[in-house]
Scaffold this motif. Structure first.
Motif, mmCIF file in Angstrom:
data_model
loop_
_atom_site.group_PDB
_atom_site.id
_atom_site.type_symbol
_atom_site.label_atom_id
_atom_site.label_comp_id
_atom_site.label_asym_id
_atom_site.label_seq_id
_atom_site.Cartn_x
_atom_site.Cartn_y
_atom_site.Cartn_z
ATOM 1 N N ALA A 14 0.836 -1.199 0.000
ATOM 2 C CA ALA A 14 0.000 0.000 0.000
ATOM 3 C C ALA A 14 0.870 1.249 0.000
ATOM 4 O O ALA A 14 0.583 2.220 -0.718
ATOM 5 N N GLY A 18 0.892 3.895 -2.973
ATOM 6 C CA GLY A 18 0.564 5.275 -2.599
ATOM 7 C C GLY A 18 1.660 6.236 -3.024
ATOM 8 O O GLY A 18 1.380 7.305 -3.579
ATOM 9 N N ASP A 21 1.680 6.709 -6.713
ATOM 10 C CA ASP A 21 0.526 7.543 -7.012
ATOM 11 C C ASP A 21 0.849 9.020 -6.784
ATOM 12 O O ASP A 21 0.582 9.885 -7.638
ATOM 13 N N THR A 162 -1.608 13.787 4.887
ATOM 14 C CA THR A 162 -2.413 13.347 6.038
ATOM 15 C C THR A 162 -3.292 12.165 5.627
ATOM 16 O O THR A 162 -3.396 11.172 6.354
ATOM 17 N N ALA A 163 -3.893 12.273 4.442
ATOM 18 C CA ALA A 163 -4.767 11.180 3.985
ATOM 19 C C ALA A 163 -3.950 9.903 3.783
ATOM 20 O O ALA A 163 -4.379 8.802 4.152
ATOM 21 N N TYR A 164 -2.738 10.050 3.237
ATOM 22 C CA TYR A 164 -1.849 8.900 2.982
ATOM 23 C C TYR A 164 -1.493 8.211 4.295
ATOM 24 O O TYR A 164 -1.649 7.000 4.453
ATOM 25 N N ALA A 166 -3.042 8.520 7.159
ATOM 26 C CA ALA A 166 -4.245 7.991 7.811
ATOM 27 C C ALA A 166 -4.654 6.671 7.168
ATOM 28 O O ALA A 166 -5.054 5.726 7.859
ATOM 29 N N THR A 167 -4.509 6.569 5.829
ATOM 30 C CA THR A 167 -4.874 5.322 5.137
ATOM 31 C C THR A 167 -3.977 4.182 5.610
ATOM 32 O O THR A 167 -4.454 3.087 5.923
ATOM 33 N N LEU A 168 -2.667 4.475 5.678
ATOM 34 C CA LEU A 168 -1.729 3.419 6.107
ATOM 35 C C LEU A 168 -2.029 2.989 7.544
ATOM 36 O O LEU A 168 -2.051 1.798 7.861
ATOM 37 N N ALA A 170 -4.882 3.242 9.174
ATOM 38 C CA ALA A 170 -6.149 2.510 9.234
ATOM 39 C C ALA A 170 -5.948 1.084 8.722
ATOM 40 O O ALA A 170 -6.428 0.113 9.326
ATOM 41 N N LEU A 171 -5.187 0.948 7.632
ATOM 42 C CA LEU A 171 -4.925 -0.371 7.052
ATOM 43 C C LEU A 171 -4.211 -1.259 8.071
ATOM 44 O O LEU A 171 -4.563 -2.422 8.286
ATOM 45 N N TRP A 172 -3.211 -0.653 8.719
ATOM 46 C CA TRP A 172 -2.437 -1.413 9.710
ATOM 47 C C TRP A 172 -3.330 -1.886 10.853
ATOM 48 O O TRP A 172 -3.282 -3.042 11.264
#
Ligand SMILES: Nc1ncnc2c1ncn2[C@@H]1O[C@H](COP(=O)(O)OP(=O)(O)O)[C@@H](O)[C@H]1O
Ligand SMILES: [Mg+2]
Length: 452
Positions: A14, A18, A21, A162-164, A166-168, A170-172
């Motif tokens: 991810a 990311g 991207d 911040t979104a990146y 936060a995504t990591l 949340a995924l973790w």
């Protein structure tokens, strides 16, 4: 990668996707911004040129042409994205009208260089009458456009970053939570493997793992049932065999004993009367009957103690073990014997006593017969950490178990006996290179699983 956990792998994938991207977005964004800046600056340069021409024209209409160049700088306002320089050839005065100097928010040099289009300049000569009296130089100035783009990029970077993150995160968290039952399952398998057959995983709230967990629990239950049945069968087999031996011993003792005794009495009286009557032939026969009877008696005694050690039931367990150790050490007088028997071993149920006794007997016999040891040690004690468990340890300094030697009836018998009452038998190398046999036997009906 192969050493990374599943959570680590997912996060890495991810994070890499990311990052790619973000880099691609950055490239596209900057490319577009570069084109837009160039178009904007070009357009504004044209506008500035028209604006200067129009202003000069309007000044010529209402003023003395000689004064136009001196009035011009004050009349011009600052156009966007262009710098206007008015040069008065007569006075040599230079007026510059340009965007304000860069403030703190301005873009760094590397960003400026990345976006800045090539500089363009338009020179407008101003003629009063026929001679050139000065010129206006208009040059492109993309700085404030670049600063605007820089502001946008910074805002995007803060939100995107911040979104990146936060995504990591949340995924973790999700992966960790999803995989938590797997850790429970691994622990369950380990505990099952180490003999804790009551281990269950319980309900799992991850649908993909719930079936696996419930199958594991079914398997655990089936295994526990099978092991319990096997233990029970073993126990019954051993106790049936013990009972049978006990019955045979009783028969031998009760039937043979008195008969042999009677035979001996009769033979002795024949011997006595034939000696008295001077019948030496009969006396000799009586003598040999006596000798044979003695022989049968000795064999009977040996058979009896093999079938059921006489000491058991008559002495406390510690006494029976002392007797056994005495007998054994008598068979190996050149060996250095260490005997350490806890005198507190009292009397226990038949099976427990017989198990402890037989294990000690077989392990000592093996050490005597197979090891060629110079030192043999017998320790019989209560486990210091679990007083309800007896430890029987026999170790020697002999040649040790030959590699690949298969257990015979003796070792198998020890294992079966110990397992049948829920104990544990370990056979391995001793500290001195010989063999060490350790049996843990629950006393007073304490199950080993609970005792541990
Ligand atoms: N203390 C020991 N030292 C060396 N070898 C041993 C010892 N105890 C057992 N063994 C080996 O293990 C084999 C199996 O022992 P066991 O099951 O008691 O059968 P048996 O004594 O009838 O041969 C023995 O034949 C012997 O080779
Ligand atoms: Mg043996």
């Amino acid at each position: 990668m192969s050493r990374l956990s599943l959570a680590g792998r997912l996060l890495l994938v991810a994070a890499v996707i990311g990052a790619i991207d973000i880099v691609l977005c950055g490239i596209v964004l900057l490319g577009n911004a570069r084109t837009a800046t160039a178009v904007e600056v070009d357009a504004n340069l044209g506008l500035a040129r028209d604006y200067v021409i129009a202003t000069v024209g309007s000044l010529l209409r209402g003023n003395d042409p000689e004064d136009v160049l001196s009035i011009l700088p004050d009349t011009l306002y600052q156009p966007r994205h262009a710098r206007i320089t008015v040069i008065d050839a007569k006075t040599g005065m230079v007026h510059v009208a340009g965007p304000p100097s860069q403030d703190e928010e301005s873009a760094p040099d590397w960003f400026r260089q990345l976006l800045a289009p090539p500089e363009k300049t338009v020179i407008l000569p101003i003629r009063v009458a026929s001679d050139t009296s000065g010129k206006v130089i208009i040059s492109s100035d993309p700085n404030d456009e670049i600063n605007e783009v820089w502001e946008d990029v910074r805002t995007l970077a803060v939100f995107g970053g911040t979104a990146y993150a936060a995504t990591l995160l949340a995924l973790w968290l999700v992966v960790r939570r999803t995989l938590r039952p797997l850790a429970r399952m691994t622990e369950g398998v380990e505990r099952l493997g180490s003999g804790d057959y009551a281990t269950r995983i319980g309900a799992v709230d991850v649908p993909d793992l719930a079936l696996l967990a419930s199958q594991f629990d079914h398997l655990g239950a089936a295994l526990e049932r099978t092991i319990a049945e096997k233990d029970d069968l073993n126990r019954r087999a051993v106790s049936v065999a013990d009972e049978e031996r006990k019955a045979i011993a009783r028969e031998l003792h009760d039937e043979f004993g008195p008969c042999l005794f009677g035979l001996k009495v009769e033979a002795r009286s024949i011997l006595d009367s034939s000696v008295r009557d001077g019948k030496s032939g009969i006396a000799a026969s009586a003598q040999s009957i006596l000798a044979i009877t003695d022989q049968i008696q000795r064999t009977n005694q040996a058979l009896l103690s093999q079938l059921r050690p006489m000491e058991l039931g008559q002495l406390p367990l510690s006494g029976a073990l002392e007797d056994l150790a005495d007998t054994m050490s008598g068979l190996g007088p050149d060996i250095d014997w260490t005997i350490d028997i806890d005198p507190d071993f009292g009397s226990y149920d038949d099976t427990t006593e017989l198990t402890v006794y037989r294990v000690a007997q077989e392990a000592l016999t093996n050490a005597l017969r197979h090891s060629g040891a110079r030192r043999i040690e017998l320790v019989a004690r209560r486990d210091p950490r679990r007083p309800g468990v007896a430890q029987i340890i026999v170790s020697d300094d002999g040649r040790g178990l030959a590699a690949g030697s298969a257990p015979g009836n003796g070792i198998r018998g020890m294992r079966e006996r110990v397992a049948s009452i829920g104990g544990r038998l370990t056979i391995g190398p001793s500290a001195e290179g010989g063999v060490r046999v350790e049996a843990e036997v629950p006393l007073e009906g304490v199950a080993m699983q609970e005792a541990i």
